[in-house]
Design an enzyme around this catalytic site. Structure first.
Site, PDB file in Angstrom:
ATOM      1  N   ASP A 487       6.265   9.360   4.549  1.00 30.68           N
ATOM      2  CA  ASP A 487       6.754   8.163   3.868  1.00 30.68           C
ATOM      3  C   ASP A 487       5.798   6.988   3.981  1.00 30.68           C
ATOM      4  O   ASP A 487       5.926   6.009   3.255  1.00 30.68           O
ATOM      5  CB  ASP A 487       8.074   7.722   4.511  1.00 30.68           C
TER       6      ASP A 487
HETATM    7  C1  BGC Z   1       9.310   5.208   8.876  1.00 36.70           C
HETATM    8  C2  BGC Z   1       9.451   6.600   8.360  1.00 36.70           C
HETATM    9  C3  BGC Z   1      10.710   6.724   7.567  1.00 36.70           C
HETATM   10  C4  BGC Z   1      10.811   5.625   6.522  1.00 36.70           C
HETATM   11  C5  BGC Z   1      12.131   5.699   5.829  1.00 36.70           C
HETATM   12  C6  BGC Z   1       9.433   4.220   7.764  1.00 36.70           C
HETATM   13  O1  BGC Z   1       9.378   2.932   8.275  1.00 36.70           O
HETATM   14  O2  BGC Z   1       8.101   5.078   9.562  1.00 36.70           O
HETATM   15  O3  BGC Z   1       9.445   7.513   9.426  1.00 36.70           O
HETATM   16  O4  BGC Z   1      10.718   7.942   6.918  1.00 36.70           O
HETATM   17  O5  BGC Z   1      10.651   4.377   7.093  1.00 36.70           O
HETATM   18  O6  BGC Z   1      12.236   4.781   4.804  1.00 36.70           O
HETATM   19  C1  NOJ Z   2      11.534  10.246   8.395  1.00 34.56           C
HETATM   20  C2  NOJ Z   2      12.113  10.524   7.043  1.00 34.56           C
HETATM   21  O1  NOJ Z   2      13.511  10.694   7.150  1.00 34.56           O
HETATM   22  C3  NOJ Z   2      11.475  11.764   6.455  1.00 34.56           C
HETATM   23  O2  NOJ Z   2      11.969  11.986   5.173  1.00 34.56           O
HETATM   24  C4  NOJ Z   2       9.990  11.636   6.433  1.00 34.56           C
HETATM   25  O3  NOJ Z   2       9.441  12.818   5.931  1.00 34.56           O
HETATM   26  C5  NOJ Z   2       9.454  11.336   7.814  1.00 34.56           C
HETATM   27  N1  NOJ Z   2      10.098  10.176   8.343  1.00 34.56           N
HETATM   28  C6  NOJ Z   2       7.939  11.122   7.815  1.00 34.56           C
HETATM   29  O4  NOJ Z   2       7.570   9.920   7.236  1.00 34.56           O
END
Ligand code: BGC
Ligand code: NOJ
Length: 808
Positions: A487
């Protein structure tokens, strides 16, 4: 250092001190009513939706930590203490918290009085039971007072925590005192738009009650020292507005050796509109009475608790192993699968790190979660697949999230995470491999939840796969869009404004930023879709996609290979990310795991081995495999959120547990059993239990992220419970290490474990048949079913229970 131990027979983790590094939590509930409970009794309850139907209040990131929850104050001989240690904080003579499957028990004692507080939600009921059993182990008669308290949330957790000008005026309660006990009803907003209320009861005559937080606590007090407890006096008044609570006071006399039990019920009732009132202004309490009649006595509590244990025994009987390694067994047989179920129930909504107010159900999260629970509840997996699919739009794009209550796509977050659509074929392939239910392919499913737009699930899958093919960049690799699995790799979002979302402010539609990770996904899940096409009637379509997957694999070999590992992506300027040419972020874990899982370069001497050796050398630490290395030391506008985290945390080189199992699976695919198992154990809770003071999170469940090697707090875990790690590590352990893998054609048995695993027993219920599997190490692979030799490693679908013998 440990703060407790596993009791495998009872299927419990027994915590022996309230002073765990963080609250160590458990989940109660299996269908609609859920609670979170910490090892000091904190947490909250909700009905179906943690944001819109919050029953009790909880303050995240509060001071002191983990205040509130289920409050019980026992006053005996002038000393007040709590069975769960909090809220009173009085040092106990003994303390134990046993987190089990769907229940938590606190066993404590003070000055010759012992207590056992058991919290659980009966299967099929919308209520949480707290049974408190007190035993006088002293030689003298004790006069004890027990005060309870819960604080109600005004239903909408976001409004409750923000809109004070309104909600200090809305709180409404009723209290009734009957012969059997006392019930306090929370009926805020029931007069107008709500058809539901909550209640908190005790099955015993009371000597007082409270409903106002302010009066109960008194000025300047926290939950540890309420005035009502300190002065032994309840207000006995129904309050209005402000912060409604429910508290009962019970006085008990216990002779030496005598024991007594109190049953507290926190319930939720929904009524048809026309039956809401008993008389004007007085709510209809019938459903609450009926519920109490079903659960409130000691015998009924015992029965409900047994039911709950049977419910779990039956769920967990679908996959069991005796591998000779206790840690592997307890994870696979108990905690792993338990966490997969909790993740199914919660998605990413409510934990101690997900506030239950924010994210809806993630498209990619839910599809991946399904890989871990499909064998447990195939019927509900089917339903989930159809719900997720219905959020797809007719151009193949998918809402990144949807709301569980409305099932509508979430417009705030939008679309354009270009990996999303490809997770659906992964989920459907897993579902059909598990169940054989190819009928699901012909289910009509709408686009964007709009009635009248239905096409078959099969057609939705085609759109998923074509979504990638229609969005290829200059190297023939898939465009990344706002981000892919990571993400935080936001290659088309150049964000300089604080507070702006890294993901949704896509303001740089480069049209060239490509993801090698999605390429790997396409090869893997495109082929799975093609397999489905081939088996269920569309040979031409299968051939089309196989060819596209081969072409994609070629593009990865040509443009996605850096010499010693797979490149991560190309940015908006066409520059490589995750390459030795980069100053930082030279290697990323995701394409190594995904491309090898897709079979790219797995031939002897191929790219896969090299990539995995590079992972070992550059990303592997004693606490797990880091996401990237070296970490970004500066913010890069062209990379986005990944470079916003301090080095070693989260996506910037943290040990992101979710994709560690990909590396383990990749090691299995290249036949490297020792490293496959080592990758698995490094982040596996049961194996890291001994180092709990470093990891700090619960040693019985996975967490999202462990601080990486460049972080000052290397090894510290964060964000436990709701993570895709649960599903993926279960896939890893059950299908690759233990090697029992459902396929479209039957169960494939191909274990890959280090040499010290000599004899393994596995019991697997698969497509209504029990497979009793015995694996022995002889140095040569063979497979027999009921004594008959099978060619290859896939057992054709069986119609009766069978005995399987495998040599490896
Ligand atoms: C986090 C990710 C997460 C995302 C969800 C980010 O700030 O680092 O792990 O998947 O937010 O929107
Ligand atoms: C948490 C999110 O829920 C997941 O969808 C994503 O793949 C990981 N973070 C990595 O960014």
């Amino acid at each position: 250092m440990k703060y407790g131990h596993f009791d495998d027979t009872a299927r419990e983790y027994v915590i022996n001190t309230p002073y765990t590094p963080l609250p160590w939590i458990n989940y109660l509930g299996s269908e609609d009513f859920f609670s979170i409970i910490s090892n000091t009794g904190g947490g909250y309850s909700f009905y179906r939706d943690a944001k819109l139907r919050r029953i009790t209040r909880y303050r995240y990131n509060g001071v002191p930590n983990d205040a509130g929850g289920r409050c019980f104050y026992i006053t005996d001989g002038g000393v007040t203490w709590s069975p769960a240690f909090l809220p009173s904080k009085t040092e106990l003579d003994s303390y134990k918290c046993r987190h089990g499957l769907g229940y938590t028990v606190f066993e404590s004692s003070k000055n010759g009085l012992s207590s056992e507080l058991c919290a659980f939600i009966p299967v099929g009921e919308n209520c949480e039971i707290n049974r408190l059993v007190l035993t006088n182990n002293s030689g003298e008669t004790k006069k004890i007072s027990v005060v309870s308290a819960v604080e109600f949330c005004l239903w909408n957790a976001v409004d409750d925590a923000s809109n004070f000008q309104r909600n200090f005026n809305t709180g409404e309660l009723e209290a009734i005192d009957c012969e059997k006990g006392c019930i306090i009803f929370h009926k805020t907003e029931y007069r107008e738009r709500r058809n539901h209320y909550a209640y908190f009861s005790v099955n015993r005559p009371i000597t007082g009650y409270d409903t106002s937080r302010e009066v109960f606590l008194g000025k300047f007090n926290g939950w540890d020292t309420p005035d009502a407890v300190k002065y032994g006096k309840s207000a006995n008044k129904v309050s209005h507005g402000w912060a409604p609570i429910a508290s009962h006071r019970v006085e008990i006399i216990l002779k030496p050796g005598e024991k007594t039990s109190l049953v507290y019920v926190l319930g939720y009732c929904e009524l048809p509109k026309e039956e809401k009132w008993e008389k004007p202004g007085i709510i209809n309490k019938k459903p609450a009475f009926e519920q109490l009649n079903r659960v409130e006595s000691d015998t009924l509590v015992d029965k409900a608790l047994n039911n709950l244990k049977e419910y779990w025994s039956s769920l967990l009987s679908k996959f069991t192993t005796q591998s000779g390694d206790d840690k592997l067994d307890r994870m696979v047989n108990i905690w792993h699968q338990y966490q997969c179920m909790v993740t199914f129930n919660m998605s990413r909504s409510a934990s101690y790190y997900e506030s239950g107010m924010g994210r809806g159900m993630g498209f990619r999260d839910s599809c991946q979660d399904l890989l871990g629970f499909v064998h447990l509840v195939p019927g509900r997996a089917r339903e989930r697949i159809l719900d997720i699919t219905a959020t797809q739009k007719d151009d193949g794009s998918c809402w990144h999230q949807y709301q569980p209550l409305t099932k509508q796509g979430n417009a705030d977050v939008g679309i354009g995470f270009n990996d999303d659509p490809l997770w659906l074929p992964a989920a459907v392939h897993a579902y059909i491999s598990e169940t054989g239910d190819a009928g699901i392919l012909h289910e009509p499913v709408p686009f964007d939840c709009k009635e009248g737009t239905e096409v078959s699930l099969f057609e939705h899958l085609r759109l998923c796969v074509d979504y990638t093919l229609k969005r290829l960049g200059p190297h023939g690799l898939p465009l990344i869009g706002r981000a892919d699995w990571n993400d935080c790799l936001n290659l088309n979002c150049f964000s300089e404004e604080p507070g702006e979302s890294f993901q949704t402010t896509a303001n740089f539609e480069s049209g060239v930023a490509e993801s090698v990770f999605i390429a790997g996904m396409f090869v893997l899940y495109g082929r799975q879709y093609a397999e489905i096409c081939e088996k269920y009637g569309c040979k031409d379509e299968a051939a089309r996609i196989y060819a596209a997957a081969d072409k994609m694999a070629e593009a990865v070999r040509t443009h996605g290979w850096d010499g010693e590992w797979f490149i991560r992506a190309y940015d908006a300027y066409g520059k490589k990310i995750g390459s030795k040419e980069c100053k930082e972020g030279q290697i990323f874990i995701e394409p190594q795991g995904m491309c090898v899982m897709a079979g790219i370069g797995v031939e002897p001497g191929g790219l896969a081995r090299k990539a995995l050796d590079s992972v070992k050398e550059r990303l592997t630490t004693e606490y797990g495999t880091c996401l990237l290395s070296p970490c970004y030391s500066e913010y890069h506008l062209e990379l986005g959120e990944v470079s916003s985290y301090p080095p070693g945390y989260k996506e910037n080189g943290g040990i992101f547990c979710h994709n560690n199992p990909w590396v383990s699976i990749a090691e299995v695919m290249t036949g490297n059993a020792d490293e496959a198992f080592a990758v698995y154990t490094r982040i596996c809770p049961a194996y890291r239990e001994e180092r709990s003071e470093i990891h700090r999170v619960e040693p019985y469940v996975y967490n999202q992220m462990i601080a990486g090697q460049e972080a000052p707090t290397f090894g510290e875990g964060k964000n436990s419970w709701l993570t895709g790690t649960a599903a993926w590590t279960f896939v890893n352990a059950s299908q690759y290490l233990l090697g029992v893998q459902p396929t479209l054609e039957g169960l494939r048995i191909a274990p890959c474990l280090p040499n010290n695993f000599n004899e393994i027993k596995i019991n697997r219920q698969y497509r209504d048949v029990n497979y009793d599997i015995l694996i022995k190490r002889t140095g040569k692979y063979s497979l027999t079913v009921n004594g008959q030799k099978i060619d290859g490693d896939v057992i054709p679908i069986q119609t009766a229970d069978c005995r399987v013998e495998v040599t490896i």
